[in-house]
Design a protein around this motif. Structure first.
Motif, PDB file in Angstrom:
ATOM      1  N   THR A 122      43.707  43.835  77.623  1.00 18.04           N
ATOM      2  CA  THR A 122      42.132  44.047  77.550  1.00 18.04           C
ATOM      3  C   THR A 122      41.769  45.445  77.248  1.00 18.04           C
ATOM      4  O   THR A 122      40.947  45.689  76.497  1.00 18.04           O
ATOM      5  CB  THR A 122      41.675  43.458  78.773  1.00 18.04           C
ATOM      6  N   VAL A 123      42.511  46.654  77.961  1.00 20.03           N
ATOM      7  CA  VAL A 123      42.109  48.044  77.595  1.00 20.03           C
ATOM      8  C   VAL A 123      42.585  48.293  76.207  1.00 20.03           C
ATOM      9  O   VAL A 123      41.610  48.902  75.556  1.00 20.03           O
ATOM     10  CB  VAL A 123      42.914  48.794  78.683  1.00 20.03           C
ATOM     11  N   ALA A 124      43.741  47.873  75.662  1.00 15.21           N
ATOM     12  CA  ALA A 124      43.880  48.170  74.315  1.00 15.21           C
ATOM     13  C   ALA A 124      43.054  47.423  73.311  1.00 15.21           C
ATOM     14  O   ALA A 124      42.486  47.973  72.311  1.00 15.21           O
ATOM     15  CB  ALA A 124      45.247  47.495  73.905  1.00 15.21           C
ATOM     16  N   ALA A 125      42.832  46.179  73.799  1.00 19.46           N
ATOM     17  CA  ALA A 125      41.577  45.384  72.861  1.00 19.46           C
ATOM     18  C   ALA A 125      40.272  46.253  72.787  1.00 19.46           C
ATOM     19  O   ALA A 125      39.798  46.421  71.846  1.00 19.46           O
ATOM     20  CB  ALA A 125      41.343  43.969  73.398  1.00 19.46           C
ATOM     21  N   SER A 126      39.975  46.777  74.021  1.00 19.25           N
ATOM     22  CA  SER A 126      38.883  47.714  74.125  1.00 19.25           C
ATOM     23  C   SER A 126      39.008  48.710  73.149  1.00 19.25           C
ATOM     24  O   SER A 126      37.870  49.293  72.240  1.00 19.25           O
ATOM     25  CB  SER A 126      38.340  48.044  75.331  1.00 19.25           C
ATOM     26  N   ALA A 127      40.011  49.361  73.015  1.00 17.30           N
ATOM     27  CA  ALA A 127      40.354  50.591  72.333  1.00 17.30           C
ATOM     28  C   ALA A 127      40.092  50.455  70.552  1.00 17.30           C
ATOM     29  O   ALA A 127      39.396  50.988  69.894  1.00 17.30           O
ATOM     30  CB  ALA A 127      41.527  51.346  72.444  1.00 17.30           C
ATOM     31  N   PHE A 128      40.667  49.059  70.420  1.00 21.00           N
ATOM     32  CA  PHE A 128      40.440  48.660  69.070  1.00 21.00           C
ATOM     33  C   PHE A 128      39.109  48.311  68.648  1.00 21.00           C
ATOM     34  O   PHE A 128      38.426  48.743  67.362  1.00 21.00           O
ATOM     35  CB  PHE A 128      41.480  47.561  68.780  1.00 21.00           C
ATOM     36  N   ALA A 129      38.365  47.599  69.571  1.00 18.56           N
ATOM     37  CA  ALA A 129      36.915  47.159  69.371  1.00 18.56           C
ATOM     38  C   ALA A 129      36.065  48.183  69.251  1.00 18.56           C
ATOM     39  O   ALA A 129      35.196  48.464  68.414  1.00 18.56           O
ATOM     40  CB  ALA A 129      36.516  46.311  70.506  1.00 18.56           C
ATOM     41  N   ALA A 130      36.300  49.392  69.911  1.00 16.19           N
ATOM     42  CA  ALA A 130      35.442  50.674  69.858  1.00 16.19           C
ATOM     43  C   ALA A 130      35.526  51.292  68.579  1.00 16.19           C
ATOM     44  O   ALA A 130      34.665  52.058  68.025  1.00 16.19           O
ATOM     45  CB  ALA A 130      35.848  51.387  71.085  1.00 16.19           C
TER      46      ALA A 130
END
Length: 291
Positions: A15-23
């Motif tokens: 989820t942290v990785a997903a947040s980096a991509f989404a940002a």
């Protein structure tokens, strides 16, 4: 029914990785929605590019990997894709009106909505530690919203609406994750999203510049990566546990702002982001200790 093993630690990391991509997608959307790369593009056209290139990436992977597919739950997929398209489009629109860090802070209140929706629709039980960590994250988000300082303008209201739609989308993702494989969920979602966004973008279409085409492709690839991480995370832990970790996008957005637009976070931004990240850390520690 697919019953994947529960792994809260890995779910949090994904989820942290997903947040980096989404940002990263929001950063590119801001550049496209302003004059940084050419004449500003409408948010509907930006979200169309996001679905177009994400679908190309996932469909290409499907041709290579040839995964097995089951019969899709079309009703749930349509609900998820519609909510996701609305949320992403509004997020891209908000990024053009207000600072990137503020837009991200407000929009990523969606974990709170996702947790609240999970109670009646998924029957999940929310213990005191989850309520407490969510309250800390919510306080941090309100700090970043800067109430009384002019942040709550039209862009902020659009971001709040984005958070509501994306929070509701989490419920559909969780429902689908128990019935279908992540790859199938991603492929169907992006195919439906492409159809919806293609219809919507007709009324605002304009020819992008070469730089804008590259940025649109970047949005699609980053969003496909974010979806891959997030859908797999939802299979490994409760939605109410996974959702708060998406707040890490606030920290990534602040970093991207500094690196690309040379906008350094002030004391308020640092305080708000610290509270949000602390809440996710508390939740991860408690979940790991319980297991």
């Amino acid at each position: 029914m697919v019953h994947p093993p529960q792994n809260p630690a890995l779910a949090a990391a994904l989820t942290v990785a997903a947040s980096a991509f989404a940002a990263g997608t929001t950063l590119l959307a801001k550049a496209l929605g302003t004059d940084a790369l050419g004449p500003p593009l409408h948010a509907l056209q930006i979200s169309h590019g996001r679905f177009l290139f994400a679908f190309i990436a996932i469909f290409s992977a499907a041709l290579i990997m040839r995964p097995a597919f089951t019969r899709p739950s079309w009703g749930w997929h349509l609900g998820r894709s519609t909510l996701g398209w609305l949320g992403v489009t509004m997020m891209f629109a908000a990024a053009a009106f207000i600072p990137l860090s503020d837009a991200t802070a407000i929009s990523f209140l969606n974990p709170v909505f996702g947790m609240l929706f999970a109670i009646p629709f998924l029957g999940e039980r929310i213990g005191p530690w989850r309520w407490g960590s969510t309250a800390i994250a919510l306080i941090g988000a309100f700090v970043l919203m800067r109430p009384g300082a002019g942040a709550l303008q039209i862009g902020a209201l659009i971001a709040v609406a984005s958070a509501l739609f994306l929070g509701a989308e989490v419920i559909f993702i969780k429902l689908l994750s128990g019935k279908e494989t992540p790859f199938q969920i991603l492929l169907v979602n992006n195919a439906l999203g492409l159809v919806i966004s293609s219809i919507a973008t007709v009324i605002v279409w304009q020819s992008p510049t070469s730089a804008q085409w590259l940025a649109l492709a970047g949005i699609g690839i980053l969003m496909a990566s974010a979806q891959t991480c997030f859908v797999n995370a939802m299979r490994m832990a409760d939605a109410s546990f996974v959702a708060p970790f998406f707040y890490c996008a606030l920290a990534f957005a602040a970093f991207y702002d500094a690196a690309v637009f040379h906008v350094l976070p002030d004391k308020i931004s640092i305080a708000g982001a610290t509270l949000i990240l602390a809440s996710a850390g508390i939740l991860a520690w408690r979940e790991t200790r319980n297991r």
